[in-house]
Scaffold this active site. Structure first.
Site, PDB file in Angstrom:
ATOM      1  CE1 TYR A 133       5.078  -4.546   8.879  1.00 32.53           C
ATOM      2  CE2 TYR A 133       3.580  -2.913   7.878  1.00 32.53           C
ATOM      3  CZ  TYR A 133       4.866  -3.156   8.525  1.00 32.53           C
ATOM      4  OH  TYR A 133       5.653  -2.112   9.004  1.00 32.53           O
ATOM      5  CE  LYS A 161       7.783  -1.517   6.651  1.00 33.51           C
ATOM      6  NZ  LYS A 161       7.415  -0.532   7.573  1.00 33.51           N
TER       7      LYS A 161
END
Length: 298
Positions: A133, A161
């Protein structure tokens, strides 16, 4: 399985005690899959994973896997306050049939070296692909493209992400072959232009078909249609996000017949006046009118 497309970061329905509720979660899964999404992201920040018990997180994971079509993918967020709990959740996801795991960086004032060790532990917990992330406002210790690529070099890590506005950095990371999912709903079209494989987003719970259409438009080079769809989405987001996103999503879903319950404390509910204003603002948009037509008639 191709790792791409539109992946709603699902909310988690709970009762008044903050316990997972299976039936409305199944309704939500049916709703987003009927809209054509490519998979779901379970028990992330939108899904209040950090606030749920480990047993409830396991139950949500198993329900998502059971109710996911064969062509779609379940990504399980396994981040937890301790590395031991995170590893346990990753192993459970793998044994239950999840397709990928993911995690936010550990919450707190951790160094980059500590964050890297955390992701290494997740990657070693199973053979599942891992999405890390990049969210600099939440984990400022991950500061540079080089650090992101260092995380992506961990065995089993396939990508990340990306929740940030520095889309040149996104492009740079994507050029290495890493899988990148756009994390800003209001900038999905821009992320796709810069090479993102797809998007993972919170408001996909509410208007999944619009995000699917946007992804299809960009995949087929229909950029003017994509721009118009993003404009419709952003008009809707601008209307509803006067209030915090988590209670807004749960409130609107309840108006559509999916009772997700309140957010888990300490996250607050919307007041009665805020609910009235939210409905009014949503109905001033084209997407809001479509979404809430049944609720208004009833």
């Amino acid at each position: 399985m191709e790792i791409q497309g539109i992946i709603p970061a699902l909310v988690t329905p709970v009762n008044d005690a903050g316990e997972f509720q299976q039936k409305p979660f199944e309704q939500l899964l049916d709703r987003v899959y009927s809209a054509g999404v490519n998979g779901v992201y379970v028990c992330g920040q939108t899904g209040e994973g950090f606030q749920l018990s480990l047993n409830d997180r396991r139950a949500a994971t198993e329900t998502a896997i059971k109710n996911t079509p064969k062509h779609a993918q379940v990504i399980v967020h396994v981040g937890a306050p301790t590395t031991a709990d995170t590893v346990a959740l990753a192993r459970h996801a793998a044994s239950s049939g999840a397709h990928m795991v993911s995690s936010l960086p550990p919450a707190g004032n951790y160094s980059f070296e500590e964050i890297r060790s955390y992701y290494e532990a997740i990657a070693q917990a199973s053979d599942l692909p891992l999405l890390v992330y990049y969210f600099p406002s939440m984990a400022p210790a991950i500061r540079t493209t080089e650090q992101v690529l260092e995380l992506c070099a961990i065995p089993n890590v396939i990508g990340l992400k990306f929740t940030d506005s520095d889309l040149f950095r996104m492009w740079s990371i994507r050029q290495t072959g890493a899988v990148v999912f756009n994390g800003s709903d209001e900038m999905l079209i821009a992320g796709l232009v810069m090479g993102a494989n797809g998007g993972i987003g919170s408001t996909y719970n509410l208007i999944p078909r619009s995000y699917v259409e946007l992804y299809e438009h960009t995949s087929n080079g229909r950029w003017e249609e994509a721009r118009k769809t993003q404009q419709q989405i952003n008009e809707f987001l601008q209307a509803i996000l006067k209030y915090p996103v988590h209670p807004v999503i749960k409130q609107i879903l309840s108006w559509t017949g999916i009772e997700c319950g309140s957010c888990i404390l300490p996250r607050r509910e919307l007041t009665g006046a805020e609910q009235t204003e939210l409905m009014k603002r949503a109905l001033e948009t084209e997407l809001g009118q479509t979404l809430l037509a049944t609720s208004v008639r009833s």
